[in-house]
Motif scaffolding. Structure first.
Motif, PDB file in Angstrom:
ATOM      1  N   ASN A   1       0.901  -0.975  -0.399  1.00 18.91           N
ATOM      2  CA  ASN A   1      -0.064   0.088  -0.127  1.00 18.91           C
ATOM      3  C   ASN A   1       1.092   1.523   0.230  1.00 18.91           C
ATOM      4  O   ASN A   1       1.094   2.199   0.120  1.00 18.91           O
ATOM      5  N   ALA A   2       1.699   1.463   0.408  1.00 15.27           N
ATOM      6  CA  ALA A   2       2.947   2.101   0.540  1.00 15.27           C
ATOM      7  C   ALA A   2       3.938   2.853  -0.936  1.00 15.27           C
ATOM      8  O   ALA A   2       4.332   3.877  -1.061  1.00 15.27           O
ATOM      9  N   MET A   3       3.963   1.787  -1.609  1.00 14.58           N
ATOM     10  CA  MET A   3       4.009   2.018  -3.083  1.00 14.58           C
ATOM     11  C   MET A   3       3.311   3.354  -3.990  1.00 14.58           C
ATOM     12  O   MET A   3       2.142   3.123  -3.607  1.00 14.58           O
ATOM     13  N   PRO A   4       3.732   3.635  -4.703  1.00 11.99           N
ATOM     14  CA  PRO A   4       3.421   5.241  -5.327  1.00 11.99           C
ATOM     15  C   PRO A   4       2.478   3.583  -6.154  1.00 11.99           C
ATOM     16  O   PRO A   4       2.612   2.835  -6.438  1.00 11.99           O
ATOM     17  N   GLU A   5       1.319   4.919  -6.612  1.00  9.07           N
ATOM     18  CA  GLU A   5       0.524   3.798  -7.513  1.00  9.07           C
ATOM     19  C   GLU A   5       0.724   2.855  -8.847  1.00  9.07           C
ATOM     20  O   GLU A   5       0.415   2.202  -9.203  1.00  9.07           O
ATOM     21  N   ALA A   6       1.296   4.445  -9.505  1.00  8.16           N
ATOM     22  CA  ALA A   6       1.944   3.582 -10.602  1.00  8.16           C
ATOM     23  C   ALA A   6       2.746   2.385 -10.810  1.00  8.16           C
ATOM     24  O   ALA A   6       2.553   0.958 -11.890  1.00  8.16           O
ATOM     25  N   GLU A   7       3.963   2.437  -9.373  1.00  7.19           N
ATOM     26  CA  GLU A   7       4.181   1.094  -8.840  1.00  7.19           C
ATOM     27  C   GLU A   7       3.490  -0.044  -9.263  1.00  7.19           C
ATOM     28  O   GLU A   7       3.907  -1.473  -9.557  1.00  7.19           O
ATOM     29  N   ARG A   8       2.410   0.778  -8.613  1.00  2.00           N
ATOM     30  CA  ARG A   8       1.762  -1.216  -7.480  1.00  2.00           C
ATOM     31  C   ARG A   8       0.708  -1.809  -9.032  1.00  2.00           C
ATOM     32  O   ARG A   8       0.868  -2.485  -8.499  1.00  2.00           O
ATOM     33  N   ARG A   9       0.389  -0.491  -9.448  1.00  2.00           N
ATOM     34  CA  ARG A   9      -0.583  -1.230 -10.095  1.00  2.00           C
ATOM     35  C   ARG A   9       0.812  -2.220 -11.314  1.00  2.00           C
ATOM     36  O   ARG A   9      -0.182  -3.221 -11.909  1.00  2.00           O
ATOM     37  N   ALA A  10       1.749  -1.316 -11.736  1.00  2.00           N
ATOM     38  CA  ALA A  10       2.637  -2.540 -12.623  1.00  2.00           C
ATOM     39  C   ALA A  10       3.210  -3.653 -11.942  1.00  2.00           C
ATOM     40  O   ALA A  10       3.103  -4.650 -13.130  1.00  2.00           O
ATOM     41  N   LYS A  11       3.144  -3.650 -10.485  1.00  2.00           N
ATOM     42  CA  LYS A  11       3.471  -4.830  -9.912  1.00  2.00           C
ATOM     43  C   LYS A  11       2.088  -6.026  -9.621  1.00  2.00           C
ATOM     44  O   LYS A  11       2.157  -6.435  -9.958  1.00  2.00           O
ATOM     45  N   GLU A  12       1.227  -5.727  -9.955  1.00  2.00           N
ATOM     46  CA  GLU A  12      -0.550  -5.865  -9.964  1.00  2.00           C
ATOM     47  C   GLU A  12      -0.042  -7.150 -11.496  1.00  2.00           C
ATOM     48  O   GLU A  12      -0.181  -8.131 -11.499  1.00  2.00           O
ATOM     49  N   GLN A  13      -0.228  -6.096 -12.392  1.00  2.00           N
ATOM     50  CA  GLN A  13       0.346  -6.126 -13.832  1.00  2.00           C
ATOM     51  C   GLN A  13       1.266  -7.195 -13.982  1.00  2.00           C
ATOM     52  O   GLN A  13       0.924  -8.901 -14.252  1.00  2.00           O
TER      53      GLN A  13
END
Length: 122
Positions: free
Chosen positions: A25-37
């Motif tokens: 949750n602390a990841m920047p949103e763009a980084e979290r979305r990339a990790k999710e993908q």
């Protein structure tokens, strides 16, 4: 469902209280979305690799209600999803989940694998 060589895998996570989820949750949103993908692609590759042994793909699980002698209550637990597989042994079933994206990419804690046993007397 036949119980012969059948195993249920439950995905565990500590939810919003765990350090893995806090870091996620602390990841920047763009980084979290990339990790999710990346995680979804890896999970899809895992499914494709093991499609011949998947009995039930299963899926994510939502909030829990417990029913007991005192009625119905909302509770929380660590179970976040499930999958059903066939394997020659308990060890072989467990090996299917080594390095699984649930905990190598996503903030999940572990996968627990249990044999499905026959109903006694049948």
């Amino acid at each position: 469902m036949s119980t012969s060589k059948t195993y249920v895998a439950v995905y565990l996570g500590s939810g919003n209280t765990g350090s893995g989820m806090a870091a996620w949750n602390a990841m920047p949103e763009a980084e979290r979305r990339a990790k999710e993908q990346q995680g979804l692609a890896a999970w899809g590759a895992w499914v494709e690799k093991h499609k011949d042994v998947l009995v039930e793909m299963g899926g994510p699980l939502g909030k829990t209600k417990r029913v007991g002698p005192n009625g119905i209550a909302d509770i929380s637990n660590q179970i976040t999803g499930y999958t059903v597989v066939r394997a020659e042994s308990h060890e072989a079933a467990a090996k299917l989940f080594e390095n699984h994206p649930h905990f190598t990419i996503f903030p999940g804690d572990a996968v627990e694998i249990m044999p499905v046993l026959p109903i006694p007397g049948q």
